[in-house]
Design a protein around this motif. Structure first.
Motif, PDB file in Angstrom:
ATOM      1  N   ALA A 163     -12.259  57.298  28.392  1.00 47.30           N
ATOM      2  CA  ALA A 163     -12.462  57.827  27.041  1.00 47.30           C
ATOM      3  C   ALA A 163     -11.311  57.435  26.114  1.00 47.30           C
ATOM      4  CB  ALA A 163     -12.595  59.345  27.094  1.00 47.30           C
ATOM      5  N   LEU A 164     -10.131  57.204  26.696  1.00 42.36           N
ATOM      6  CA  LEU A 164      -8.991  56.759  25.886  1.00 42.36           C
ATOM      7  C   LEU A 164      -9.075  55.264  25.587  1.00 42.36           C
ATOM      8  CD1 LEU A 164      -6.054  58.540  27.786  1.00 42.36           C
ATOM      9  CD2 LEU A 164      -7.585  59.488  26.048  1.00 42.36           C
ATOM     10  N   GLN A 165      -9.611  54.511  26.532  1.00 42.03           N
ATOM     11  CA  GLN A 165      -9.639  53.055  26.405  1.00 42.03           C
ATOM     12  C   GLN A 165     -10.818  52.555  25.578  1.00 42.03           C
ATOM     13  OE1 GLN A 165      -7.262  51.128  27.426  1.00 42.03           O
ATOM     14  NE2 GLN A 165      -6.083  52.483  28.768  1.00 42.03           N
ATOM     15  N   GLN A 166     -11.916  53.329  25.548  1.00 41.57           N
ATOM     16  CA  GLN A 166     -13.102  52.912  24.797  1.00 41.57           C
ATOM     17  C   GLN A 166     -12.816  53.024  23.305  1.00 41.57           C
ATOM     18  OE1 GLN A 166     -16.196  51.918  26.219  1.00 41.57           O
ATOM     19  NE2 GLN A 166     -16.646  51.276  24.138  1.00 41.57           N
ATOM     20  N   GLU A 167     -12.774  51.898  22.600  1.00 45.41           N
ATOM     21  CA  GLU A 167     -12.440  51.925  21.177  1.00 45.41           C
ATOM     22  C   GLU A 167     -13.656  52.364  20.362  1.00 45.41           C
ATOM     23  OE1 GLU A 167     -10.986  48.865  17.664  1.00 45.41           O
ATOM     24  OE2 GLU A 167     -10.206  48.598  19.698  1.00 45.41           O
ATOM     25  N   VAL A 168     -13.584  53.560  19.831  1.00 49.58           N
ATOM     26  CA  VAL A 168     -14.654  54.125  19.008  1.00 49.58           C
ATOM     27  C   VAL A 168     -14.199  54.076  17.562  1.00 49.58           C
ATOM     28  CG1 VAL A 168     -15.968  56.217  18.482  1.00 49.58           C
ATOM     29  CG2 VAL A 168     -15.462  55.622  20.863  1.00 49.58           C
ATOM     30  N   GLY A 169     -14.986  53.423  16.720  1.00 48.86           N
ATOM     31  CA  GLY A 169     -14.603  53.273  15.319  1.00 48.86           C
ATOM     32  C   GLY A 169     -13.663  52.100  15.153  1.00 48.86           C
ATOM     33  N   SER A 170     -12.401  52.387  14.977  1.00 47.64           N
ATOM     34  CA  SER A 170     -11.402  51.340  14.765  1.00 47.64           C
ATOM     35  C   SER A 170     -10.118  51.729  15.484  1.00 47.64           C
ATOM     36  CB  SER A 170     -11.110  51.190  13.264  1.00 47.64           C
ATOM     37  OG  SER A 170     -10.512  52.388  12.766  1.00 47.64           O
ATOM     38  N   ARG A 171      -9.155  50.818  15.474  1.00 45.02           N
ATOM     39  CA  ARG A 171      -7.853  51.129  16.070  1.00 45.02           C
ATOM     40  C   ARG A 171      -7.223  52.330  15.369  1.00 45.02           C
ATOM     41  NH1 ARG A 171      -5.159  46.817  18.702  1.00 45.02           N
ATOM     42  NH2 ARG A 171      -3.210  47.401  17.724  1.00 45.02           N
ATOM     43  N   GLU A 172      -7.361  52.385  14.055  1.00 45.96           N
ATOM     44  CA  GLU A 172      -6.794  53.502  13.301  1.00 45.96           C
ATOM     45  C   GLU A 172      -7.489  54.812  13.679  1.00 45.96           C
ATOM     46  OE1 GLU A 172      -5.917  54.850   8.670  1.00 45.96           O
ATOM     47  OE2 GLU A 172      -7.009  53.000   9.089  1.00 45.96           O
ATOM     48  N   THR A 173      -8.814  54.749  13.840  1.00 48.55           N
ATOM     49  CA  THR A 173      -9.559  55.938  14.263  1.00 48.55           C
ATOM     50  C   THR A 173      -9.064  56.430  15.609  1.00 48.55           C
ATOM     51  OG1 THR A 173     -11.569  55.309  13.048  1.00 48.55           O
ATOM     52  CG2 THR A 173     -11.843  56.800  14.923  1.00 48.55           C
ATOM     53  N   MET A 174      -8.853  55.503  16.541  1.00 48.19           N
ATOM     54  CA  MET A 174      -8.397  55.890  17.877  1.00 48.19           C
ATOM     55  C   MET A 174      -6.966  56.422  17.848  1.00 48.19           C
ATOM     56  SD  MET A 174     -10.906  55.668  19.900  1.00 48.19           S
ATOM     57  CE  MET A 174      -9.998  55.985  21.414  1.00 48.19           C
ATOM     58  N   ILE A 262      -1.654  59.750  27.121  1.00 47.58           N
ATOM     59  CA  ILE A 262      -2.371  59.618  25.846  1.00 47.58           C
ATOM     60  C   ILE A 262      -1.485  58.918  24.828  1.00 47.58           C
ATOM     61  CG2 ILE A 262      -3.316  60.898  23.895  1.00 47.58           C
ATOM     62  CD1 ILE A 262      -4.201  63.058  25.954  1.00 47.58           C
ATOM     63  N   ARG A 263      -0.231  59.346  24.741  1.00 43.32           N
ATOM     64  CA  ARG A 263       0.686  58.729  23.774  1.00 43.32           C
ATOM     65  C   ARG A 263       0.963  57.275  24.136  1.00 43.32           C
ATOM     66  NH1 ARG A 263       2.888  64.160  23.533  1.00 43.32           N
ATOM     67  NH2 ARG A 263       4.214  63.779  25.340  1.00 43.32           N
ATOM     68  N   ARG A 264       1.065  56.980  25.426  1.00 50.27           N
ATOM     69  CA  ARG A 264       1.322  55.603  25.851  1.00 50.27           C
ATOM     70  C   ARG A 264       0.155  54.684  25.492  1.00 50.27           C
ATOM     71  NH1 ARG A 264       2.878  56.791  30.488  1.00 50.27           N
ATOM     72  NH2 ARG A 264       1.104  56.262  31.824  1.00 50.27           N
ATOM     73  N   VAL A 265      -1.074  55.151  25.751  1.00 46.75           N
ATOM     74  CA  VAL A 265      -2.264  54.353  25.391  1.00 46.75           C
ATOM     75  C   VAL A 265      -2.337  54.185  23.874  1.00 46.75           C
ATOM     76  CG1 VAL A 265      -4.791  54.301  25.398  1.00 46.75           C
ATOM     77  CG2 VAL A 265      -3.552  55.027  27.445  1.00 46.75           C
ATOM     78  N   MET A 266      -2.006  55.242  23.150  1.00 41.74           N
ATOM     79  CA  MET A 266      -2.046  55.194  21.685  1.00 41.74           C
ATOM     80  C   MET A 266      -1.093  54.122  21.163  1.00 41.74           C
ATOM     81  SD  MET A 266      -1.336  58.318  18.986  1.00 41.74           S
ATOM     82  CE  MET A 266       0.342  58.578  19.568  1.00 41.74           C
ATOM     83  N   GLU A 267       0.087  54.044  21.752  1.00 45.12           N
ATOM     84  CA  GLU A 267       1.082  53.081  21.281  1.00 45.12           C
ATOM     85  C   GLU A 267       0.786  51.666  21.762  1.00 45.12           C
ATOM     86  OE1 GLU A 267       4.662  54.736  22.795  1.00 45.12           O
ATOM     87  OE2 GLU A 267       4.606  56.499  21.481  1.00 45.12           O
ATOM     88  N   GLU A 268       0.408  51.541  23.048  1.00 47.72           N
ATOM     89  CA  GLU A 268       0.238  50.205  23.617  1.00 47.72           C
ATOM     90  C   GLU A 268      -1.092  49.558  23.244  1.00 47.72           C
ATOM     91  OE1 GLU A 268       0.846  50.633  27.798  1.00 47.72           O
ATOM     92  OE2 GLU A 268       2.997  51.121  27.604  1.00 47.72           O
ATOM     93  N   ARG A 269      -2.162  50.355  23.191  1.00 46.07           N
ATOM     94  CA  ARG A 269      -3.479  49.775  22.920  1.00 46.07           C
ATOM     95  C   ARG A 269      -3.860  49.838  21.449  1.00 46.07           C
ATOM     96  NH1 ARG A 269      -8.208  47.916  24.549  1.00 46.07           N
ATOM     97  NH2 ARG A 269     -10.183  48.903  23.996  1.00 46.07           N
ATOM     98  N   TYR A 270      -3.438  50.912  20.769  1.00 39.43           N
ATOM     99  CA  TYR A 270      -3.882  51.105  19.392  1.00 39.43           C
ATOM    100  C   TYR A 270      -2.738  51.134  18.383  1.00 39.43           C
ATOM    101  CZ  TYR A 270      -8.025  52.547  21.978  1.00 39.43           C
ATOM    102  OH  TYR A 270      -9.094  52.595  22.840  1.00 39.43           O
ATOM    103  N   GLY A 271      -1.548  50.722  18.811  1.00 38.06           N
ATOM    104  CA  GLY A 271      -0.423  50.706  17.892  1.00 38.06           C
ATOM    105  C   GLY A 271      -0.627  49.651  16.804  1.00 38.06           C
ATOM    106  N   GLU A 272       0.142  49.783  15.763  1.00 37.35           N
ATOM    107  CA  GLU A 272       0.063  48.799  14.670  1.00 37.35           C
ATOM    108  C   GLU A 272       0.386  47.411  15.207  1.00 37.35           C
ATOM    109  OE1 GLU A 272      -0.997  49.221  11.799  1.00 37.35           O
ATOM    110  OE2 GLU A 272      -0.817  51.346  11.291  1.00 37.35           O
ATOM    111  N   PRO A 273      -0.490  46.412  14.961  1.00 41.18           N
ATOM    112  CA  PRO A 273      -0.200  45.059  15.448  1.00 41.18           C
ATOM    113  C   PRO A 273       1.046  44.485  14.770  1.00 41.18           C
ATOM    114  CG  PRO A 273      -2.066  45.051  13.937  1.00 41.18           C
ATOM    115  CD  PRO A 273      -1.743  46.494  14.196  1.00 41.18           C
TER     116      PRO A 273
END
Length: 278
Positions: A163-174, A262-273
């Motif tokens: 559920a953390l890895q499935q990108e729903v919406g956009s990176r910003e949404t996640m 959760i915070r690690r996935v947020m930073e590594e997968r959905y952090g600002e490019p």
């Protein structure tokens, strides 16, 4: 002459809300535009709510109650209005959520509706149907008001790492959604645990489910299909799912470890490019 639509307060909770809004507004001697100016909404929106063509929000109701001195009358109607806007098959579930003293949820593929942010909920609800998306999103988020009750339920939410890895919406949404999840780390009423991929085969492989517990009623297990709800108080089913939930909690990360993941996935997968370097 301006045509004022006739209202039937008995047609639905939304119609009754609109009727009461118009009654209080007219008693205050205000036009729709004047009331809109006071509460910082357009007069047209006031008109749409009065004629049951727009679902009111919590903020709208609170502002209008304050402006018209209704002692919270419209805000008290809002829960009934929101529940009536849910699909027929889901209305019983919303009622169970509002009465439960404890909710235990296991979700495989996405964040539970009681924890969704506005953008995440819009992305989920808008996959195949963009119609009335604002209203449907507002109705979903309104269910989260159960946590604002004087005696809110204790909510245990186990989410698969998927559920953390499935990108729903956009990176910003996640990013927003995962930030919201991690914010509950120190809230004893909302407990979020992650079932990591490393757990391997687990007791929830059959699918997602919710377990509702009540103060003086039998517990109920709820599972969901496409356009259908399946609540049951069958003792054997409740016993089986309760055991499964115990095993899922044992296999899941602790609340602290879950927040860290959760915070690690947020930073590594959905952090600002990072800006590319030429």
């Amino acid at each position: 002459m301006v045509h004022i639509a006739a209202l039937d307060p008995g047609a639905s909770p939304l119609d009754y809300y609109g009727y009461e809004l118009r009654r209080h507004r007219e008693a205050a001697g205000l036009t729709q535009k004047q009331l809109g100016d006071i509460v910082n909404y357009t007069g047209s929106l006031v008109g749409l709510v009065e004629t049951a063509r727009r679902v009111p929000t919590v903020e709208f109701s609170e502002r209008v109650d304050a402006a018209l001195g209704t002692d919270g009358a419209l805000s008290r109607l809002l829960e009934l209005v929101m529940r009536s806007q849910l699909p027929n098959w889901f209305q019983q579930v919303a009622e169970l959520q509002s009465r439960a003293v404890e909710i235990c949820s296991f979700e495989i593929h996405m964040v539970h509706g009681l924890l969704q942010t506005l953008d995440y909920a819009r992305a989920v609800l808008g996959v195949l149907d963009q119609g009335n998306l604002d209203d449907r999103t507002a109705v979903r988020l309104a269910r989260q008001s159960i946590f604002e009750k004087e005696e809110p339920p204790v909510f245990w939410a186990i989410l698969s790492e998927a559920a953390l890895q499935q990108e729903v919406g956009s990176r910003e949404t996640m990013r927003g959604q995962l930030a919201q999840l991690s914010s509950h780390e120190h809230n004893p009423r909302i407990n979020v645990q992650i079932l990591p991929f490393s757990a391997g085969a687990h007791a929830g492989l059959t699918g997602s489910f919710d377990l509702y517990r009540f103060a003086s009623e039998p517990s109920i297990v709820y599972t969901e299909g496409y356009g259908s709800a399946h609540p049951t108080a069958n003792p054997e089913t409740v016993k089986d799912c309760s055991l499964r939930y115990d095993h899922l909690q044992a296999a899941a990360l602790s609340i602290k470890e879950s927040a860290e993941l959760i915070r690690r996935v947020m930073e590594e997968r959905y952090g600002e490019p990072s800006d590319s370097v030429a």
